[in-house]
Design a protein around this motif. Structure first.
Motif, short mmCIF file in Angstrom:
data_model
loop_
_atom_site.label_atom_id
_atom_site.label_comp_id
_atom_site.label_asym_id
_atom_site.label_seq_id
_atom_site.Cartn_x
_atom_site.Cartn_y
_atom_site.Cartn_z
N ASN A 174 -36.60 41.65 -1.22
CA ASN A 174 -37.62 41.35 -2.24
C ASN A 174 -37.18 39.99 -2.72
N TYR A 205 -36.64 49.22 0.22
CA TYR A 205 -37.91 48.88 0.98
C TYR A 205 -37.55 49.41 2.50
N LYS A 237 -40.58 53.07 -3.91
CA LYS A 237 -41.38 52.20 -2.91
C LYS A 237 -42.12 53.23 -1.92
N ARG A 293 -47.21 53.00 5.10
CA ARG A 293 -46.70 51.99 5.84
C ARG A 293 -47.68 51.23 6.82
N ALA A 321 -41.02 45.20 3.21
CA ALA A 321 -41.55 45.08 1.82
C ALA A 321 -43.03 45.11 1.79
#
Length: 400
Positions: A174, A205, A237, A293, A321
């Motif tokens: 990130n 992530y 996440k 995902r 991510a």
């Protein structure tokens, strides 16, 4: 009132600030599309909510051990064995009130005044502020866009001094979405071993990677690297549990004990029902993780193709991510803006699209776009950005 120097030196989170401004505009009736938030747009899976609810009904509403429930630690230990073939024991795991809190506690437990931590740039906005709050000094190591925003072994070695305590690895990253290969991590690990510095590996992530790539934890590459690495992760996440605030650290027993002792005087313990939700997340069917995902990957493919068609915009395609991190310097200059920050502010004011300026990530030529939103909103936002670029560029040409 005279505030402490430490809080006066804090730079507010740019990601939270832009999200708050976008929400305020939306509340005032504006048609705002927010691409600033760093959280999935899916709700937490129902079975996790049910597990937390059941725990409360069964009386699990009291304090837990400061370092987390033993049953949650066991679930985390099992996760490490299954995903990274890493073996930890209870004393090497500390559950925190989010991965951010785990990182904060690491720096507080690890750093003395003047200690240096190498922070590859672009970086997550909270790394340098947390290091400074612990009395340390962030040493920024600029990664090049041409290198997919990844630092090299030689660059890391050159940045290390006698004051270097640790360096940070964030893979997937990130804000860039960059992912280090096994070989790249091995090379960085060799530098850490040679210079005897610690590695802080932020792997929040890890489940969100795309294309023909794999996530590797630097701690899994050798026993030596495992000893000098503290891994930070959490459920925010991968399981869409950002508001639940459950993260954790895994590493050296002495560091984990110090972190746990520190937490005992700050948070007391992570929220009890949220810990039961995290147990359910790790011990249940993981199909929902893959479904989310796949949804992100589909959005990435479509949004990336639309993004790179915009004039004055270039972008390294992310491998993980849920962010795009385009360079918009040329577009900003063509529109007559002195900085990308000004460009992003005008984009929000005029087109009602909220993006995060890259300056807060150590990359002033870039912006961060989150594609953790619906594809229709993404497409509309990119259309507005394209319109904004063409209109501001044309207006400047007209003035000239």
């Amino acid at each position: 009132m005279q505030l402490s120097k430490r809080v006066q030196n804090i730079t507010p989170s740019s990601t939270l600030a832009i999200t708050a401004k976008a929400k305020a505009l939306k509340a005032a009736g504006h048609d705002v599309i927010g691409l600033g938030a760093g959280e999935p747009d899916f709700n937490t899976p129902e079975h996790i909510i049910e597990a937390a609810t059941l725990s409360m009904k069964e009386g699990e509403t009291k304090y837990t051990p400061s370092g987390g429930l033993t049953t949650l630690k066991d679930a985390i230990i099992d996760k490490f064995k299954q995903d990274q073939q890493l073996t930890y024991i209870q004393e090497e795991i500390m559950v925190a009130s989010g991965a951010k809190h785990a990182l904060y506690t690491i720096f507080q437990a690890l750093l003395d005044e003047g200690d240096e931590v190498i922070v590859p740039a672009p970086y997550w906005v909270s790394y340098p502020e947390q290091i400074k709050l612990a009395g340390g000094e962030p040493i920024f190591l600029q990664a090049k866009e041409a290198d997919d925003f990844k630092i090299s072994k030689d660059a890391l070695s050159a940045a290390i001094t006698s004051k270097t305590k640790a360096f940070i690895v964030n893979s997937p990253s990130n804000p860039t979405g960059g992912l280090y290969t096994k070989e790249e991590l091995q090379a960085l690990g060799e530098v850490a071993t040679e210079h005897d510095v610690m590695i802080i590996s932020d792997e929040i992530y890890e489940k969100l990677i795309y294309g023909d790539v794999e996530h590797h934890s630097i701690a899994s590459l050798s026993d030596e690297l495992k000893k000098r690495t503290v891994i930070v992760n959490g459920v925010s996440k991968a399981y869409s549990m950002t508001g639940w605030r459950i993260g954790y650290a895994a590493g050296d027993k002495a560091l984990i004990k110090a972190m746990t002792d520190l937490a005992s005087h700050s948070t007391s313990n992570p929220t009890t029902p949220a810990q039961y939700g995290a147990i359910a997340a790790y011990q249940s069917d993981q199909a929902m993780v893959e479904e989310m995902r796949q949804a992100f990957e589909s959005r990435l493919e479509k949004a990336y193709e639309q993004l790179i068609q915009l004039p004055g915009v270039s972008c390294v395609k992310p491998k993980g991510a849920f962010y795009l991190f385009p360079n918009v310097k040329e577009a900003a200059e063509a529109g007559g803006f002195a900085t990308v920050d000004e460009w992003a502010g005008a984009l929000l004011d005029e087109e009602k699209v909220a993006v995060v300026p890259g300056a807060g990530f150590g990359a002033p030529d870039n912006i961060r776009l989150s594609y953790a939103t619906s594809l229709s909103l993404l497409e509309e936002a990119l259309q507005r950005i394209g319109h904004f670029i063409k209109r501001t560029s044309a207006a400047r040409k007209g003035v000239q």
